[in-house]
Design a protein around this motif. Structure first.
Motif, PDB file in Angstrom:
ATOM      1  N   GLU A 557     -21.283 -35.972 -13.848  1.00  0.00           N
ATOM      2  CA  GLU A 557     -20.983 -34.630 -13.343  1.00  0.00           C
ATOM      3  C   GLU A 557     -19.663 -34.109 -13.887  1.00  0.00           C
ATOM      4  N   ASP A 558     -18.659 -34.970 -13.996  1.00  0.00           N
ATOM      5  CA  ASP A 558     -17.368 -34.531 -14.553  1.00  0.00           C
ATOM      6  C   ASP A 558     -17.503 -34.124 -16.014  1.00  0.00           C
ATOM      7  N   LEU A 559     -18.255 -34.907 -16.790  1.00  0.00           N
ATOM      8  CA  LEU A 559     -18.454 -34.556 -18.186  1.00  0.00           C
ATOM      9  C   LEU A 559     -19.232 -33.253 -18.327  1.00  0.00           C
ATOM     10  N   THR A 560     -20.235 -33.051 -17.463  1.00  0.00           N
ATOM     11  CA  THR A 560     -21.016 -31.807 -17.519  1.00  0.00           C
ATOM     12  C   THR A 560     -20.148 -30.601 -17.201  1.00  0.00           C
ATOM     13  N   CYS A 561     -19.299 -30.718 -16.189  1.00  0.00           N
ATOM     14  CA  CYS A 561     -18.411 -29.610 -15.820  1.00  0.00           C
ATOM     15  C   CYS A 561     -17.404 -29.313 -16.933  1.00  0.00           C
ATOM     16  N   GLU A 562     -16.838 -30.339 -17.520  1.00  0.00           N
ATOM     17  CA  GLU A 562     -15.862 -30.145 -18.598  1.00  0.00           C
ATOM     18  C   GLU A 562     -16.518 -29.534 -19.823  1.00  0.00           C
ATOM     19  N   SER A 563     -17.762 -29.935 -20.119  1.00  0.00           N
ATOM     20  CA  SER A 563     -18.465 -29.389 -21.276  1.00  0.00           C
ATOM     21  C   SER A 563     -18.797 -27.908 -21.083  1.00  0.00           C
ATOM     22  N   LYS A 564     -19.222 -27.550 -19.889  1.00  0.00           N
ATOM     23  CA  LYS A 564     -19.527 -26.139 -19.620  1.00  0.00           C
ATOM     24  C   LYS A 564     -18.266 -25.284 -19.702  1.00  0.00           C
ATOM     25  N   SER A 565     -17.162 -25.794 -19.163  1.00  0.00           N
ATOM     26  CA  SER A 565     -15.914 -25.020 -19.199  1.00  0.00           C
ATOM     27  C   SER A 565     -15.440 -24.815 -20.632  1.00  0.00           C
ATOM     28  N   LEU A 566     -15.555 -25.854 -21.470  1.00  0.00           N
ATOM     29  CA  LEU A 566     -15.123 -25.719 -22.861  1.00  0.00           C
ATOM     30  C   LEU A 566     -16.014 -24.761 -23.631  1.00  0.00           C
ATOM     31  N   ASN A 567     -17.326 -24.774 -23.369  1.00  0.00           N
ATOM     32  CA  ASN A 567     -18.230 -23.851 -24.052  1.00  0.00           C
ATOM     33  C   ASN A 567     -17.960 -22.409 -23.652  1.00  0.00           C
ATOM     34  N   ARG A 568     -17.704 -22.173 -22.366  1.00  0.00           N
ATOM     35  CA  ARG A 568     -17.372 -20.801 -21.924  1.00  0.00           C
ATOM     36  C   ARG A 568     -16.072 -20.332 -22.568  1.00  0.00           C
ATOM     37  N   PHE A 569     -15.104 -21.240 -22.684  1.00  0.00           N
ATOM     38  CA  PHE A 569     -13.818 -20.899 -23.295  1.00  0.00           C
ATOM     39  C   PHE A 569     -13.991 -20.542 -24.775  1.00  0.00           C
ATOM     40  N   LEU A 570     -14.824 -21.288 -25.474  1.00  0.00           N
ATOM     41  CA  LEU A 570     -15.054 -21.010 -26.888  1.00  0.00           C
ATOM     42  C   LEU A 570     -15.795 -19.690 -27.085  1.00  0.00           C
ATOM     43  N   ASN A 571     -16.772 -19.423 -26.234  1.00  0.00           N
ATOM     44  CA  ASN A 571     -17.531 -18.175 -26.360  1.00  0.00           C
ATOM     45  C   ASN A 571     -16.673 -16.952 -26.066  1.00  0.00           C
ATOM     46  N   LYS A 572     -15.718 -17.099 -25.170  1.00  0.00           N
ATOM     47  CA  LYS A 572     -14.899 -15.958 -24.760  1.00  0.00           C
ATOM     48  C   LYS A 572     -13.781 -15.665 -25.749  1.00  0.00           C
ATOM     49  N   PHE A 573     -13.149 -16.741 -26.291  1.00  0.00           N
ATOM     50  CA  PHE A 573     -11.988 -16.550 -27.181  1.00  0.00           C
ATOM     51  C   PHE A 573     -12.290 -17.051 -28.595  1.00  0.00           C
ATOM     52  N   GLU A 574     -13.519 -16.872 -29.042  1.00  0.00           N
ATOM     53  CA  GLU A 574     -13.911 -17.399 -30.348  1.00  0.00           C
ATOM     54  C   GLU A 574     -13.145 -16.737 -31.476  1.00  0.00           C
ATOM     55  N   ASN A 575     -12.881 -15.452 -31.390  1.00  0.00           N
ATOM     56  CA  ASN A 575     -12.246 -14.703 -32.474  1.00  0.00           C
ATOM     57  C   ASN A 575     -10.724 -14.851 -32.499  1.00  0.00           C
TER      58      ASN A 575
END
Length: 639
Positions: A557-575
Motif C-alpha cells: 500500500e505504501d508503494l502504491t501511494c508513493e507511485s500514484k503521488s509521483l505520477n500525478r506530480f510528473l503529469n502536473k509539472f512535466e513541462n
C-alpha cells in the motif's frame, strides 16, 4: 645467468643466485605495497660471493645487565650555602693549551678530509681485471615514487610553493638483508632495473652510484623498453614541451614486442617452512672478529635460536665472549653469556619461575662467589639479591614490611657454626644472663632461618643442574605443528559439530518441542495438556503468518501511494523540468512500479505458502505420538 628459476621454486629449493633472490625479494616487497625494483649491475667481489669476513658484526648485541644492589643513602639537605671564593689565578696557560689543541684538531680534520678524498679517488680505480665484470643483482626501493601508494614527500621552496621531493633510492642486498643508501661503496654500476610495469635501461653518465637520479619518468635518464605502463610512470612531451601525461595514448604507438604473461605460482610460505627459515634449520656467518650462528625454533635440543661468539682477533681463533639466546624453554632461560678469560657464566631468565629467579652468575670453579638475582615482587620474602661465598652468605631484600633490606651470615664451612661478634662491650652478670637468654633464643631462630636458606640455595643449584642436563621445551596450546594431541581433540570436536549440523539439517523441524518443555518431567501428558499444546503451536504459527502478510500488505500500500503521488506530480509539472531531472524522476517511477510488483508477487506466494504450511503442521501434530490426539478432537478444537 642464462635463465632464472621462479620465486616459487626458489622458496622450495632455498638456494639460488643473486638475480633469483633479488626477484623474490622484490616480488614480496611489491606485494606489501613498496615501490621496489630489481637492479642489475656490477658489485664488488666480497658482495658477489657474499663474503662477510671483512665486515664488522652489524647487529647490536642484546646484553642484559644486572642492577647493582646498594643501600639507600639519604643526602642531607642544605638550606643555606656559602658563596664560592673568586678565582684569582691566571688561566693563560690553559687557554693557550686549548688554542693549540683546537689548531691541532683542525689540522687533523683537514688531513683526514684529504685522506678521504684520496681514498675515494682510489676506489674508482679497478682492483683487478674483473672489477667491472662481476654481475650482481640487488633491490632498490624508490622513495616518493610517482606510482607508489605511499604518501608523497613534499617541501616548500623559496617561492612558498609546495613541491614534491625528487625520488631517491634505497638499496637492499638480498643475500644478507642489509639496507644501505645509494651512495654505499659496495655497488659499482647500475645497468638496468625492472619491476612488474616495465624494464628500464640506465642512460646516465656517472662516476659513483650515489650520483644516479631515480626519477624513472625522465626518459633522458631511463629508457623504457616495454609499452603499456601506467601513465604516471612516464612524462610525455610534444614539440611545445607541454606535459600531456594526463591524456590517453594508444599502446600501439610504442608497441615493438609482446611480453609474455606471468607463469609464476602465487607465493605462499607455510607455517612449517617459515619456522624452518634456513636450509637444514641453521645458518652460520663469519664476520670480522665474530661468528654468528642462527637456528630454527625447536631445531636444537636446548632451545637455542642464536649464538654469537666474539673473538680477540679478526681471524676468529681466540674466543673472548660467547652469547647464547634461547626460546621456548620450560625453565624460562632466555640468555647465556660466557666469558672465556675468567670462565664466568651469566644466565638470564624470564618471569614465571616458581623460585622467581631473574639471573645467576657463577664460575667454573665452585669455590668462587655465586650471585643470584630474583624478582622480589613475586617472592613471599621479597628477596632481591643473594651472594654465596665460602663462609659468607649475603641477602638483600626490597619492599619488606619490617624494613629489613640486608642480612649477612658468616659461618664455619666445616661445621656450619655461626661466629659471634668479638667487638661487643663488657657487660654485668645480670646483663650477660639476659643477653645470653636472648641470644640463645635468637640463635635458635637464626639457625632455623640459616638452615632454611641453605636448603633453598642448594635446591636452586640442584634444579639448575638438572635443567641444564635435561632441558625441556614447551609449546603453545594452539601450535598446529607440535601439539598433536590437542589438535586431534579439536579436529574430533569439529567433526562432531559438523555431524550434528548435518543430522539437524536432515531431520524435519520439530515445531512442538518448545511447547513440551513445561511437561518434560511427566511420563505422559493428559488430554487437556496435549490439546493446549496443540492449540498453542497452531495459534503461534497462524499469528506469525498473519503478521508477515500484514507487513507485506502495508508495504504494498505504501508503494502504491508513493507511485500514484509521483505520477500525478510528473503529469502536473512535466513541462517545468529539464531532460536530466525528468528522466531521473521517470526512472524512479519505474523502480517504484517494479518494487510494487515484486511485493505483490511475494504477498501472493506467502499467502499460498502459509496455507500449505499450516495444513502440513496441523497434520504432523495430529500424527505426533507425544500428543496422542484423535482427529475428531483436533477438528473440534479448531472449530
Amino acid at each position: 645467468p642464462n635463465r632464472l628459476i621462479s620465486p616459487d621454486t626458489l622458496l622450495r629449493k632455498r638456494r639460488g643466485n643473486s638475480f633469483e633472490m633479488a626477484t623474490l625479494l622484490a616480488s614480496m616487497l611489491i606485494g606489501a605495497g613498496h615501490p621496489a625494483l630489481v637492479v642489475s649491475g656490477v658489485a664488488r667481489e666480497e658482495v658477489v660471493v657474499n663474503d662477510q669476513i671483512g665486515v664488522s658484526y652489524p647487529f647490536p648485541i642484546l646484553e642484559v645487565e644486572t642492577e647493582d644492589i646498594s643501600p639507600p643513602v639519604e643526602k642531607p639537605g642544605q638550606k643555606y650555602k656559602l658563596r664560592g671564593l673568586p678565582d684569582l689565578e691566571s688561566h693563560l696557560d690553559e687557554e693557550m693549551a686549548e688554542v693549540h689543541r683546537r689548531k691541532a684538531a683542525e689540522e687533523k680534520r683537514i688531513e683526514e678530509e684529504l685522506m678521504r678524498k684520496q681514498m675515494e679517488d682510489l676506489e674508482l680505480l679497478a682492483v683487478d681485471r674483473y672489477h667491472y665484470r662481476r654481475s650482481h643483482a640487488w633491490v632498490v626501493i624508490i622513495n616518493n615514487a610517482p606510482w607508489s601508494v605511499k604518501p608523497r614527500i613534499t617541501y616548500t621552496d623559496v617561492n612558498g610553493d609546495v613541491v614534491e621531493t625528487a625520488p631517491t633510492g634505497v638499496f637492499i642486498e638480498p643475500s644478507t638483508g642489509f639496507i644501505c643508501e645509494t651512495g654505499c661503496k659496495q655497488y659499482i654500476l647500475v645497468d638496468t632495473i625492472w619491476n612488474e610495469h616495465n624494464y628500464y635501461v640506465n642512460k646516465q653518465k656517472y662516476q659513483r652510484v650515489g650520483e644516479i637520479r631515480w626519477d624513472l619518468r625522465d626518459t633522458n635518464d631511463w629508457e623504457h623498453m616495454l609499452p603499456g605502463e601506467p601513465p604516471e610512470m612516464r612524462t610525455y612531451k610534444i614539440a611545445s614541451d607541454e606535459n600531456i601525461a594526463g591524456e590517453d595514448h594508444d599502446i600501439n604507438d610504442e608497441k615493438h614486442l609482446d611480453a609474455i604473461f606471468t607463469w609464476v605460482n602465487r607465493l605462499h610460505i607455510g607455517l612449517a617452512d617459515y619456522e624452518q627459515r634456513f636450509p637444514n634449520s641453521e645458518k652460520t656467518v663469519q664476520y670480522k672478529g665474530a661468528i654468528h650462528e642462527r637456528y630454527a625454533p625447536y631445531s636444537q635440543r636446548d632451545g637455542k635460536v642464536m649464538q654469537l661468539t666474539i673473538f680477540n682477533d679478526n681471524d676468529c681463533t681466540d674466543p673472548r665472549v660467547r652469547y647464547e639466546y634461547f626460546e621456548n624453554r620450560f625453565d624460562l632461560m632466555r640468555y647465556l653469556k660466557y666469558t672465556y678469560a675468567i670462565n664466568k657464566y651469566e644466565e638470564i631468565f624470564g618471569k614465571g619461575r616458581n623460585d622467581s629467579l631473574k639471573s645467576i652468575e657463577y664460575f667454573s670453579d665452585p669455590t668462587l662467589e655465586r650471585k643470584m638475582y630474583f624478582y622480589s615482587s613475586s617472592r613471599m620474602d621479597s628477596l632481591e639479591f643473594l651472594s654465596v661465598k665460602p663462609g659468607v652468605t649475603i641477602l638483600n631484600y626490597k619492599g619488606r614490611c619490617d624494613k629489613c633490606w640486608y642480612k649477612e651470615f658468616e659461618f664455619n664451612i666445616t661445621g656450619s657454626v655461626l661466629k659471634a661478634n668479638p667487638l661487643d662491650p663488657t657487660r654485668t652478670n645480670l646483663e650477660l644472663y639476659r643477653l645470653l637468654r636472648e641470644q640463645l633464643q635468637s640463635e635458635d631462630q637464626i639457625r632455623k632461618q640459616f638452615e632454611k636458606m641453605q636448603e633453598d640455595i642448594l635446591s636452586i643449584f640442584d634444579l639448575r643442574k638438572f635443567e641444564k642436563a635435561e632441558p625441556k621445551l614447551k609449546f603453545r596450546i594452539f601450535d598446529p605443528l607440535r601439539n598433536g594431541a590437542a589438535r586431534a581433540i579439536r579436529m574430533m570436536q569439529f567433526a562432531e559439530e559438523e555431524e550434528l549440523k548435518r543430522e539437524i539439517a536432515s531431520k524435519p523441524a520439530d515445531f512442538l518441542a518448545p511447547y513440551l518443555v513445561p511437561y518434560k518431567h511427566q511420563e505422559k501428558m493428559t488430554s487437556e495438556q496435549a490439546l493446549y499444546a496443540y492449540n498453542a503451536c497452531l495459534n503461534d504459527l497462524k499469528s506469525r503468518f498473519v503478521s508477515l502478510l500484514n507487513n507485506l500488505q502495508r508495504n504494498y500500500e505504501d508503494l502504491t501511494c508513493e507511485s500514484k503521488s509521483l505520477n500525478r506530480f510528473l503529469n502536473k509539472f512535466e513541462n517545468q523540468f529539464d531532460n536530466y531531472d525528468y528522466k531521473r524522476l521517470v526512472q524512479q517511477s519505474k523502480e517504484l512500479e517494479l518494487n510494487k510488483r515484486m511485493v505483490q508477487q511475494r504477498l501472493t506466494l506467502t499467502h499460498e505458502e502459509s496455507q500449505k504450511k499450516y495444513e502440513e503442521v496441523k497434520s504432523a501434530l495430529l500424527r505426533d505420538p507425544r500428543l496422542n490426539i484423535k482427529k475428531n478432537d483436533g477438528q473440534n478444537s479448531d472449530e
